[in-house]
Design a protein around this motif. Structure first.
Motif, mmCIF file in Angstrom:
data_model
loop_
_atom_site.group_PDB
_atom_site.id
_atom_site.type_symbol
_atom_site.label_atom_id
_atom_site.label_comp_id
_atom_site.label_asym_id
_atom_site.label_seq_id
_atom_site.Cartn_x
_atom_site.Cartn_y
_atom_site.Cartn_z
ATOM 1 N N MET A 1 0.840 -1.195 0.000
ATOM 2 C CA MET A 1 0.000 0.000 0.000
ATOM 3 C C MET A 1 0.871 1.240 0.000
ATOM 4 S SD MET A 1 -2.307 1.456 3.051
ATOM 5 C CE MET A 1 -3.808 2.340 2.749
ATOM 6 N N GLU A 2 0.538 2.198 -0.868
ATOM 7 C CA GLU A 2 1.296 3.452 -0.892
ATOM 8 C C GLU A 2 0.446 4.556 -1.502
ATOM 9 O OE1 GLU A 2 5.285 3.185 -2.467
ATOM 10 O OE2 GLU A 2 5.438 5.369 -2.665
ATOM 11 N N PHE A 3 0.412 5.710 -0.839
ATOM 12 C CA PHE A 3 -0.305 6.856 -1.408
ATOM 13 C C PHE A 3 0.321 8.172 -0.951
ATOM 14 C CE2 PHE A 3 -2.742 8.293 2.332
ATOM 15 C CZ PHE A 3 -2.728 7.169 3.144
ATOM 16 N N THR A 4 0.060 9.218 -1.751
ATOM 17 C CA THR A 4 0.474 10.568 -1.403
ATOM 18 C C THR A 4 -0.798 11.389 -1.241
ATOM 19 O OG1 THR A 4 2.502 10.310 -2.642
ATOM 20 C CG2 THR A 4 1.805 12.569 -2.187
ATOM 21 N N ILE A 5 -0.815 12.291 -0.278
ATOM 22 C CA ILE A 5 -2.048 13.038 -0.001
ATOM 23 C C ILE A 5 -1.708 14.392 0.609
ATOM 24 C CG2 ILE A 5 -2.453 12.226 2.363
ATOM 25 C CD1 ILE A 5 -5.407 11.731 1.459
ATOM 26 N N LYS A 6 -2.640 15.341 0.473
ATOM 27 C CA LYS A 6 -2.479 16.655 1.088
ATOM 28 C C LYS A 6 -2.570 16.479 2.602
ATOM 29 C CE LYS A 6 -4.458 21.088 0.541
ATOM 30 N NZ LYS A 6 -5.667 21.792 0.143
#
Lengths: 375, 375
Positions: A1-6
């Protein structure tokens, strides 16, 4: 699992889901937020048994970029502290092991323990039912004005909730502890009269109030066992309280012998003098002697002494001499719900309730029973 | 007894005397304020054993008009609540019975229970001793900057106080818990070097700080057993702690191998990330690896996880590679005492204390010992 977010958006939605968590729960799983990442959205879910909440983050509202889907369970308290203390606009979250995620910014890395998402209970969110569309800020104001009459510890369970009822295409929101009643009427744009009479638990009402914040529009979906509140990207679902809520309108007197008009701030100053904080934190009883041009207020404050005041800062439409006693704090809370406005206090006699409303408007009614205890 | 007085002044001075009261005291008499009215002044006195305070009200500072002298003892909490809630500028206080006073304004009357003034202990205020005249706001700032190094529960009693010492015609104010030292130097206008070396209890220092408020000038009178602080119309007298305060200057390193300059706010952000609030509320240990152009920060936060950060936002006069550990919270509190300023951190090696001061000024020094515990 990997994500970029504000970072800010993630922080705000995590805060929302955390607000309903009951940290006294003995099940540590329920102190966590479930984080589920699919191809195009990040879903945050939490519950306290009575109430569940779901927040949806996506690329539009929070610059979400998904690299690999997945899910985990995390204690929100710690991750919130971390998000608050970081500087970067964007953060990257990576699951590094089954029991660990990494939160990364340009120069900072946190490795955090997580729990297994499979251990979290399955929560169904119902998005069907009778639909009401209401101004969210109006609901927030109404909750603050009427919640005063709920006694959270009432032995009659149905009275520990707030009642939502449709009558003549209007929404009536009522609360009562049998000593006082608060009722607000909100006009609705309805095609036909829906058959709605539900009671929402005190805790859900409190939490709903916290979640609304600055949201403008609120959609309420009502079905047999649940009320679902939809605000922007948040779904908020509460159990209902079973049982028949009393028909409070029946308790409102219709004909009055005395009606006085007074500025709410002015009379609140007097009432606050009559009810000083004491060690036992019980309200004083206030005695009002109403005469043609004057009201004499009198109270005894436990262990402190006595209070007396002559009050003439009011006008009256009609007036009859009256000697009546109230729980001072009930009267204060009822009058305070009107902000800085001219309010009308309408009396029948010394055993019938006083009805308080804004001069010229009956949208909000506060009804307080006199007490038989005298000083 | 009967007098008229400006409500605000009476309220403010009663608040001051109330601030030092220890409401946990088992003697109910000590929860009261003694009110003594003579021909031309009203004196308010309270004490908590370690500390006593006397405030003087007269016609000049509070429109006092005396009709009949007298004295009584009153629980300040209740009368303060009453004064706060009244509207009139002036109030009249009348003793109506031995155990009751009446507080009167135009339309409001309170009857209040009082106690017998003869039951109150006799308190002597010493107004003689070595005299120091100091800027009260500077003392307040100094207390806030140095109190961080006092451990109120230290087993070595002398360390539970703040040390005031004269050296080279300067006042040195010091605090230490043996793990860190805070020291501030204040220049004085003295004719000769007075022999002063006294230690004031933690609680008195806290209360002095509350009493100073916006006062400009402070006179301190020091004699064998007491320090007396005179501010406007208030006299504040504290017991001293017996025993020899350690010679903290001896612990300051003089020669340094590494000196870095950094904005206090910038480094505080990093340190705050390294020390998240945990359930046990213990500080984390921070590891600093100092290299030529970079500092690597690392910490392990109990039950939460690990933190790592690369830091390059600093300049250095001289620098040697160093690997050193600190109690994160001690470092945070020391650096925070400098507000938003460029601070200098000066190191010798990994067992000698770091000395922190404002770049270009050594008036305030914060000294923190490294810890041997590693992550």
């Amino acid at each position: 699992m990997e994500f970029t977010i504000k970072r800010n958006s993630f922080f705000e939605e995590l805060s929302k889901t955390s607000k309903i968590i009951d940290y006294k729960s003995i099940n540590p799983i329920l102190n966590c937020v479930l984080v589920e990442l699919t191809n195009d959205k990040l879903v945050l879910i939490s519950t306290n048994g009575t109430l569940s909440i779901k927040c949806v983050l996506n690329n539009d509202n929070s610059h979400l970029e998904v690299k690999q889907t997945g899910r985990f369970l995390i204690k929100s308290k710690h991750i919130l502290e971390i998000l608050k203390r970081l500087d970067d606009d964007l953060i990257t979250v990576i699951m590094v092991e089954n029991n660990e995620i990494k939160i990364k910014t340009t120069k900072t890395e946190f490795n955090l323990n997580i729990l297994d998402a499979d251990d979290y209970p399955l929560i169904g969110f119902r998005e069907k039912g009778i639909e009401l569309n209401i101004d969210a800020q109006e609901i927030k104001r109404t909750i603050n004005q009427t919640i005063i009459s709920i006694n959270e510890w009432n032995k009659k369970i149905v009275l520990t909730g707030m009642n939502f009822k449709i009558k003549d295409k209007k929404l009536l929101i009522s609360a009562t502890d049998m000593f006082r009643i608060s009722q607000k009427t909100i006009p609705l744009k309805l095609q036909e009269n829906e058959d709605i009479n539900i009671t929402i638990p005190f805790k859900s009402i409190l939490d709903l109030n916290k979640i609304i914040e600055n949201t403008k529009q609120l959609k309420i979906l009502i079905n047999e066992n649940y009320a679902t509140f939809i605000l922007d990207n948040t779904i908020f679902q509460s159990n209902l309280i079973d049982g028949q809520f009393p028909n409070v309108e029946g308790a409102f007197p219709q004909e009055f012998k005395t009606a006085i008009t007074v500025n709410s701030k002015t009379i609140l100053k007097t009432l606050n003098r009559a009810d000083l904080p004491t060690d036992d934190n019980l309200s004083s009883i206030i005695n009002m002697k109403i005469q043609q041009n004057k009201i004499f207020f009198r109270s005894t404050i436990t262990d402190i002494g006595t209070f007396e005041e002559e009050f003439d800062n009011f006008t009256s439409e009609k007036i009859e001499d009256l000697n009546i006693n109230f729980n001072t704090r009930f009267l204060i809370e009822a009058i305070r719900s009107f902000d800085d406005e001219m309010v009308e206090l309408k009396f029948v006699n010394n055993v019938k309730p006083v009805v308080i409303n804004k001069k010229g408007s009956e949208d909000l009614k506060q009804v307080v029973l006199p007490t038989y205890i005298t000083n």
